[in-house]
Scaffold this active site. Structure first.
Site, short mmCIF file in Angstrom:
data_model
loop_
_atom_site.label_atom_id
_atom_site.label_comp_id
_atom_site.label_asym_id
_atom_site.label_seq_id
_atom_site.Cartn_x
_atom_site.Cartn_y
_atom_site.Cartn_z
N ASP A 61 4.53 -0.28 -2.29
CA ASP A 61 4.51 -1.33 -1.74
C ASP A 61 3.55 -1.51 -0.44
O ASP A 61 3.68 -0.90 0.52
CB ASP A 61 5.97 -1.96 -1.31
CG ASP A 61 6.10 -3.48 -1.38
OD1 ASP A 61 6.58 -4.07 -2.32
OD2 ASP A 61 5.44 -4.16 -0.42
N GLY A 100 13.74 -14.54 -3.92
CA GLY A 100 12.87 -13.94 -2.97
C GLY A 100 11.58 -13.38 -4.05
O GLY A 100 10.86 -12.47 -3.43
N HIS A 158 8.82 -6.69 -11.66
CA HIS A 158 8.75 -5.29 -11.12
C HIS A 158 9.96 -5.06 -10.44
O HIS A 158 10.73 -5.77 -10.31
CB HIS A 158 7.63 -5.68 -9.86
CG HIS A 158 8.10 -6.69 -8.83
ND1 HIS A 158 7.53 -8.05 -9.47
CD2 HIS A 158 8.45 -6.85 -7.81
CE1 HIS A 158 7.62 -8.88 -8.42
NE2 HIS A 158 8.43 -7.91 -7.33
P1 AMP Z 1 8.94 -9.76 -4.87
O1 AMP Z 1 8.76 -10.44 -3.27
O2 AMP Z 1 10.05 -9.21 -4.96
O3 AMP Z 1 8.07 -10.52 -6.03
O4 AMP Z 1 8.10 -8.69 -4.44
C1 AMP Z 1 6.69 -8.50 -4.38
C2 AMP Z 1 6.23 -7.20 -3.53
O5 AMP Z 1 4.71 -7.17 -3.83
C3 AMP Z 1 6.42 -7.47 -2.31
O6 AMP Z 1 7.35 -6.50 -1.57
C4 AMP Z 1 4.87 -7.28 -1.59
O7 AMP Z 1 4.94 -6.63 -0.49
C5 AMP Z 1 4.38 -6.53 -2.80
N1 AMP Z 1 2.75 -6.67 -2.74
C6 AMP Z 1 1.89 -7.77 -2.75
N2 AMP Z 1 0.78 -7.51 -2.79
C7 AMP Z 1 0.58 -6.23 -3.09
C8 AMP Z 1 -0.28 -5.31 -3.13
N3 AMP Z 1 -1.62 -5.79 -2.99
N4 AMP Z 1 -0.17 -3.96 -3.27
C9 AMP Z 1 1.17 -3.39 -3.12
N5 AMP Z 1 2.19 -4.36 -3.00
C10 AMP Z 1 1.96 -5.49 -2.63
#
Ligand code: AMP
Length: 113
Positions: free
Chosen positions: A31, A92, A99
């Protein structure tokens, strides 16, 4: 692959990420904004919007992802960890591609906030 989907683009290698694991069905990567000392995400390569879109036709990949989580955490030496999937805005979810967060390396509270 869904147009304008960040995680589809990451799974396809079009947007760089820090890979943890990959096979034909799923992709795991760290992440970008870690919420624990170890925090990675596991996604299906095929687009599924969230847990709410899992059904008879696509649920096998979810079992596979949990098998991958069991294996990868063992390889990383993680004995205790939390697996989380947020569904919808109130819970959230910020990226609309299924994922599973895998978080480890610190004390965690229950219930989650
Ligand atoms: P959610 O908020 O549960 O949808 O989780 C999405 C996650 O994706 C968050 O924890 C973000 O920090 C992560 N995220 C967003 N963009 C990226 C990226 N380019 N690479 C890795 N993680 C990411």
């Amino acid at each position: 692959m869904k147009n304008d989907c960040l995680f589809c683009a990451i799974a396809a290698g079009e947007i760089p990420s820090n890979k943890v694991y990959e096979d034909d069905l799923c992709y795991a990567f760290y992440d970008i904004a870690p919420q624990a000392p170890t925090h990675f995400l596991v996604i299906p390569k095929d687009h599924i919007g969230s847990v709410a879109e899992i059904g008879a036709g696509n649920s096998a990949v979810v079992a596979h992802i949990f098998e991958v989580i069991a294996n990868v955490t063992k390889e990383l030496g993680l004995e205790s960890y939390r697996v989380v999937s947020n569904i919808g805005e109130q819970a959230g979810q910020s990226v609309r591609h299924l994922h599973f967060h895998v978080l480890s390396g610190r004390d965690m509270t229950w219930p989650p906030g």
